[in-house]
Scaffold this active site. Structure first.
Site, PDB file in Angstrom:
ATOM      1  N   ASN A 211     -23.303  20.304   8.924  1.00 46.45           N
ATOM      2  CA  ASN A 211     -24.000  19.476   7.932  1.00 46.45           C
ATOM      3  C   ASN A 211     -25.165  18.757   8.594  1.00 46.45           C
ATOM      4  O   ASN A 211     -25.392  18.918   9.792  1.00 46.45           O
ATOM      5  CB  ASN A 211     -23.026  18.496   7.272  1.00 46.45           C
ATOM      6  CG  ASN A 211     -22.407  17.562   8.302  1.00 46.45           C
ATOM      7  OD1 ASN A 211     -23.085  16.759   8.913  1.00 46.45           O
ATOM      8  ND2 ASN A 211     -21.097  17.707   8.515  1.00 46.45           N
ATOM      9  N   ALA A 275     -18.566   9.648  11.596  1.00 38.03           N
ATOM     10  CA  ALA A 275     -18.868  11.087  11.656  1.00 38.03           C
ATOM     11  C   ALA A 275     -18.874  11.706  10.261  1.00 38.03           C
ATOM     12  O   ALA A 275     -18.135  11.286   9.375  1.00 38.03           O
ATOM     13  CB  ALA A 275     -17.839  11.796  12.529  1.00 38.03           C
ATOM     14  N   ASP A 279     -15.219  18.942   5.754  1.00 37.76           N
ATOM     15  CA  ASP A 279     -13.988  18.835   4.963  1.00 37.76           C
ATOM     16  C   ASP A 279     -13.153  20.105   5.030  1.00 37.76           C
ATOM     17  O   ASP A 279     -11.956  20.075   4.830  1.00 37.76           O
ATOM     18  CB  ASP A 279     -14.326  18.524   3.499  1.00 37.76           C
ATOM     19  CG  ASP A 279     -14.807  17.091   3.351  1.00 37.76           C
ATOM     20  OD1 ASP A 279     -14.370  16.243   4.145  1.00 37.76           O
ATOM     21  OD2 ASP A 279     -15.620  16.820   2.448  1.00 37.76           O
ATOM     22  N   LYS A 289     -18.175  39.166  16.069  1.00 33.87           N
ATOM     23  CA  LYS A 289     -19.278  38.886  15.144  1.00 33.87           C
ATOM     24  C   LYS A 289     -19.095  39.729  13.869  1.00 33.87           C
ATOM     25  O   LYS A 289     -18.893  40.943  13.950  1.00 33.87           O
ATOM     26  CB  LYS A 289     -20.599  39.228  15.824  1.00 33.87           C
ATOM     27  CG  LYS A 289     -21.782  38.798  15.013  1.00 33.87           C
ATOM     28  CD  LYS A 289     -23.081  39.132  15.706  1.00 33.87           C
ATOM     29  CE  LYS A 289     -24.215  38.987  14.718  1.00 33.87           C
ATOM     30  NZ  LYS A 289     -25.409  39.688  15.119  1.00 33.87           N
ATOM     31  N   ASP A 305      -7.930  14.931   7.490  1.00 38.84           N
ATOM     32  CA  ASP A 305      -8.818  13.782   7.309  1.00 38.84           C
ATOM     33  C   ASP A 305      -8.470  12.766   8.403  1.00 38.84           C
ATOM     34  O   ASP A 305      -7.417  12.113   8.368  1.00 38.84           O
ATOM     35  CB  ASP A 305      -8.627  13.191   5.905  1.00 38.84           C
ATOM     36  CG  ASP A 305      -9.699  12.159   5.606  1.00 38.84           C
ATOM     37  OD1 ASP A 305      -9.919  11.266   6.438  1.00 38.84           O
ATOM     38  OD2 ASP A 305     -10.337  12.265   4.537  1.00 38.84           O
ATOM     39  N   PHE A 324     -16.931   5.356   6.630  1.00 38.68           N
ATOM     40  CA  PHE A 324     -18.286   5.498   6.099  1.00 38.68           C
ATOM     41  C   PHE A 324     -18.234   6.341   4.829  1.00 38.68           C
ATOM     42  O   PHE A 324     -17.338   7.170   4.669  1.00 38.68           O
ATOM     43  CB  PHE A 324     -19.202   6.176   7.134  1.00 38.68           C
ATOM     44  CG  PHE A 324     -19.947   5.184   7.984  1.00 38.68           C
ATOM     45  CD1 PHE A 324     -19.265   4.383   8.891  1.00 38.68           C
ATOM     46  CD2 PHE A 324     -21.318   5.041   7.863  1.00 38.68           C
ATOM     47  CE1 PHE A 324     -19.938   3.454   9.664  1.00 38.68           C
ATOM     48  CE2 PHE A 324     -22.007   4.111   8.628  1.00 38.68           C
ATOM     49  CZ  PHE A 324     -21.324   3.320   9.527  1.00 38.68           C
ATOM     50  N   LYS A 338     -12.880   5.564  -1.906  1.00 38.21           N
ATOM     51  CA  LYS A 338     -12.577   5.939  -0.514  1.00 38.21           C
ATOM     52  C   LYS A 338     -11.860   4.811   0.220  1.00 38.21           C
ATOM     53  O   LYS A 338     -10.922   5.040   0.983  1.00 38.21           O
ATOM     54  CB  LYS A 338     -13.862   6.326   0.232  1.00 38.21           C
ATOM     55  CG  LYS A 338     -14.252   7.750  -0.063  1.00 38.21           C
ATOM     56  CD  LYS A 338     -15.545   8.203   0.552  1.00 38.21           C
ATOM     57  CE  LYS A 338     -15.935   9.522  -0.118  1.00 38.21           C
ATOM     58  NZ  LYS A 338     -17.269   9.980   0.186  1.00 38.21           N
ATOM     59  N   LYS A 342      -8.249   5.986   1.350  1.00 37.11           N
ATOM     60  CA  LYS A 342      -8.096   6.198   2.795  1.00 37.11           C
ATOM     61  C   LYS A 342      -7.483   4.993   3.500  1.00 37.11           C
ATOM     62  O   LYS A 342      -7.372   4.983   4.726  1.00 37.11           O
ATOM     63  CB  LYS A 342      -9.438   6.562   3.417  1.00 37.11           C
ATOM     64  CG  LYS A 342     -10.058   7.797   2.791  1.00 37.11           C
ATOM     65  CD  LYS A 342     -11.100   8.440   3.660  1.00 37.11           C
ATOM     66  CE  LYS A 342     -11.746   9.610   2.922  1.00 37.11           C
ATOM     67  NZ  LYS A 342     -12.316  10.597   3.817  1.00 37.11           N
TER      68      LYS A 342
HETATM   69  N1  CTP Z   1     -13.553  11.551   7.354  1.00 44.69           N
HETATM   70  C1  CTP Z   1     -12.680  11.920   8.351  1.00 44.69           C
HETATM   71  N2  CTP Z   1     -12.152  13.165   8.370  1.00 44.69           N
HETATM   72  C2  CTP Z   1     -12.452  14.062   7.416  1.00 44.69           C
HETATM   73  C3  CTP Z   1     -13.359  13.713   6.380  1.00 44.69           C
HETATM   74  C4  CTP Z   1     -13.901  12.440   6.379  1.00 44.69           C
HETATM   75  O1  CTP Z   1     -12.404  11.114   9.243  1.00 44.69           O
HETATM   76  N3  CTP Z   1     -11.922  15.272   7.452  1.00 44.69           N
HETATM   77  C5  CTP Z   1     -14.101  10.178   7.324  1.00 44.69           C
HETATM   78  C6  CTP Z   1     -15.588  10.085   7.597  1.00 44.69           C
HETATM   79  O2  CTP Z   1     -15.849   9.935   8.975  1.00 44.69           O
HETATM   80  C7  CTP Z   1     -15.971   8.851   6.801  1.00 44.69           C
HETATM   81  C8  CTP Z   1     -15.037   8.876   5.613  1.00 44.69           C
HETATM   82  O3  CTP Z   1     -13.935   9.690   6.014  1.00 44.69           O
HETATM   83  O4  CTP Z   1     -15.694   7.681   7.490  1.00 44.69           O
HETATM   84  C9  CTP Z   1     -15.622   9.411   4.350  1.00 44.69           C
HETATM   85  O5  CTP Z   1     -16.159  10.682   4.590  1.00 44.69           O
HETATM   86  P1  CTP Z   1     -16.851  11.484   3.409  1.00 44.69           P
HETATM   87  O6  CTP Z   1     -17.240  12.841   3.903  1.00 44.69           O
HETATM   88  O7  CTP Z   1     -17.884  10.644   2.751  1.00 44.69           O
HETATM   89  O8  CTP Z   1     -15.662  11.560   2.421  1.00 44.69           O
HETATM   90  P2  CTP Z   1     -14.741  12.690   2.000  1.00 44.69           P
HETATM   91  O9  CTP Z   1     -13.344  12.157   2.020  1.00 44.69           O
HETATM   92  O10 CTP Z   1     -14.970  13.924   2.783  1.00 44.69           O
HETATM   93  O11 CTP Z   1     -15.149  12.877   0.491  1.00 44.69           O
HETATM   94  P3  CTP Z   1     -16.365  13.690  -0.197  1.00 44.69           P
HETATM   95  O12 CTP Z   1     -16.895  14.631   0.868  1.00 44.69           O
HETATM   96  O13 CTP Z   1     -15.698  14.348  -1.316  1.00 44.69           O
HETATM   97  O14 CTP Z   1     -17.338  12.649  -0.618  1.00 44.69           O
END
Ligand code: CTP
Length: 399
Positions: A211, A275, A279, A289, A305, A324, A338, A342
């Site tokens: 990303n 970070a 997901d 490859k 997560d 974040f 969130k 979380k």
């Molecule tokens: N995060 C994490 N591990 C993951 C996904 C997210 O630790 N596998 C943490 C990120 O570092 C951030 C927070 O969760 O602090 C929110 O991440 P974000 O990508 O915005 O949220 P998601 O739960 O992935 O939701 P979405 O992508 O649907 O917005």
């Protein structure tokens, strides 16, 4: 408690009428037990003499870059390594411009460029010079480079005009420096981890899903924590950024690696999850490859997560867990969801659809969502300043 006792400060005096106040700074620092070395620029020497400085500081004054005698005794690198802190007072518009542009044409600017220490800058100049767009731009660059700006104040100037540009009074400069050392002392038993940057989720040996995260905000948070005395570990996905060696850097690539590194770094007092973690990961990563074909279906499965896992862990959970949320819409709802889902203490949310503050920008604008429904906004400013403010809030919370 005297937080200044035995500290080593390198004072750089530039050429401005406020240079006479530097003598008072030296006198006050000496009184508090500080060990001082001084660099006097060529223009600075037109305002104060090396003799008056030596008499007060009881140490040598370093004047020009290529003095054989000085270089043999202490070169520009060891001068900056020697110091616990560097103070540039007064800092003229010219010196500020040199620092902002990375010039190194005299001892003062070379030491600043070569420094790995905190540099306090106390500007002093005419109000028009201070207000000039070029100075404004230079100042915001210095902030992104983590210089600490102290002052200037509004007041009567030596040139007869009135306005902003007056150097902070020596006593106030001392207070700022003392605050810095006090913070270092107060927090140096506290531990922090920060996750930053993107993750790469491999498809085959040459391809991956990633990303747009640059990691800049997370790196700045790690720097702010470290300079305020935290024992800081930064767990970083692949970025182009560098960080000083006081921070324990763990480079990772995938979410799984980031997860393991996080668990291995706990327990800590605070954990900040900045970070942009992938997901999903590819369910069956190809060892070879993948060759071009008409259609390719990739099956993705959910990654762990990390934030959620740590936040809900009975024994590993840090005292303060900050998540974040990078959003393109419904910022407030998504952030609050969130925060609750979380189980973190705070969520720092920003709108990544805004190009001025989005991925890779040096600037940010965030809202902090707290458990008690309070929301606080940190307005548009360099990511380094957002981090400093966030870390001050963390310190207040932990103390
Ligand atoms: N995060 C994490 N591990 C993951 C996904 C997210 O630790 N596998 C943490 C990120 O570092 C951030 C927070 O969760 O602090 C929110 O991440 P974000 O990508 O915005 O949220 P998601 O739960 O992935 O939701 P979405 O992508 O649907 O917005």
């Amino acid at each position: 408690m005297n937080y200044l006792s035995s500290k080593k400060i390198l004072l750089i005096i530039c050429g401005g009428i406020a240079a006479y106040k530097s003598l008072e700074i030296i006198r006050l620092l000496k009184k508090r037990g500080v060990i001082i070395k001084t660099i006097l620029t060529k223009r600075g020497a037109e305002f104060v003499t090396p003799l008056s400085i030596t008499s007060l500081s009881q140490s040598k004054v370093y004047q020009d870059l290529f003095s054989v005698e000085n270089e043999a005794e202490m070169d520009h690198i060891s001068l900056s390594r020697w110091a616990d802190l560097i103070l540039i007072a007064p800092a003229t518009a010219n010196t500020i411009s040199k620092l902002a542009n990375g010039n190194a044409d005299d001892l003062a600017s070379t030491v600043a460029l070569a420094s790995n220490k905190k540099i306090f800058v106390a500007p002093a100049m005419n109000v028009r010079m201070w207000d000039h767009q070029s100075t404004r731009e230079n100042i915001s660059k210095l902030k992104t480079y983590s210089y600490k700006l102290i002052g200037p104040e509004i007041g009567d100037m030596a040139c007869g005009e009135y306005g902003e540009g007056k150097m902070l009074e020596p006593k106030n400069i001392l207070d700022e420096i003392e605050k810095y050392f006090k913070n270092l002392r107060k927090n140096n038993k506290l531990k922090a981890i920060v996750t930053a940057g993107p993750t790469n989720e491999h498809i085959d040996p040459v391809r991956f899903i990633t990303n747009k995260s640059s990691g800049k905000q997370g790196y700045e948070i790690a720097k702010s924590l470290s300079k305020k005395g935290f024992d800081t570990t930064l767990i970083s996905g692949p970025t182009k950024l560098e960080i000083n060696d006081e921070i324990n850097l763990i480079n990772v690539e995938t979410t799984e690696e980031m997860f393991k590194a996080t668990l291995n770094s706990l327990p800590t007092d605070v954990a900040i999850f900045s970070a942009a973690v992938g997901d999903y990961k590819v369910k069956k990563k190809s060892e070879r490859k993948i060759k071009k074909q008409n259609k390719l279906n990739l099956e993705l499965e959910k990654n762990v997560d990390i934030l959620n896992y740590v936040s809900n862990h009975n024994s590993l959970r840090p005292r303060l867990v900050v998540g974040f949320a990078a959003e393109t819409d419904n910022l407030e709802n998504n952030a609050i969801n969130k925060l609750n889902e979380k189980n973190c203490d705070w969520i720092v949310a920003n709108d990544v659809s805004n190009k001025k503050i989005g991925f890779n920008s040096d600037f940010n604008e965030v809202s902090i969502f707290y458990k008690d429904n309070k929301i606080e906004k940190l307005k548009y400013k360099p990511k380094s300043e957002i981090s400093d403010e966030l870390v001050d809030k963390i310190i207040n919370h932990l103390n």
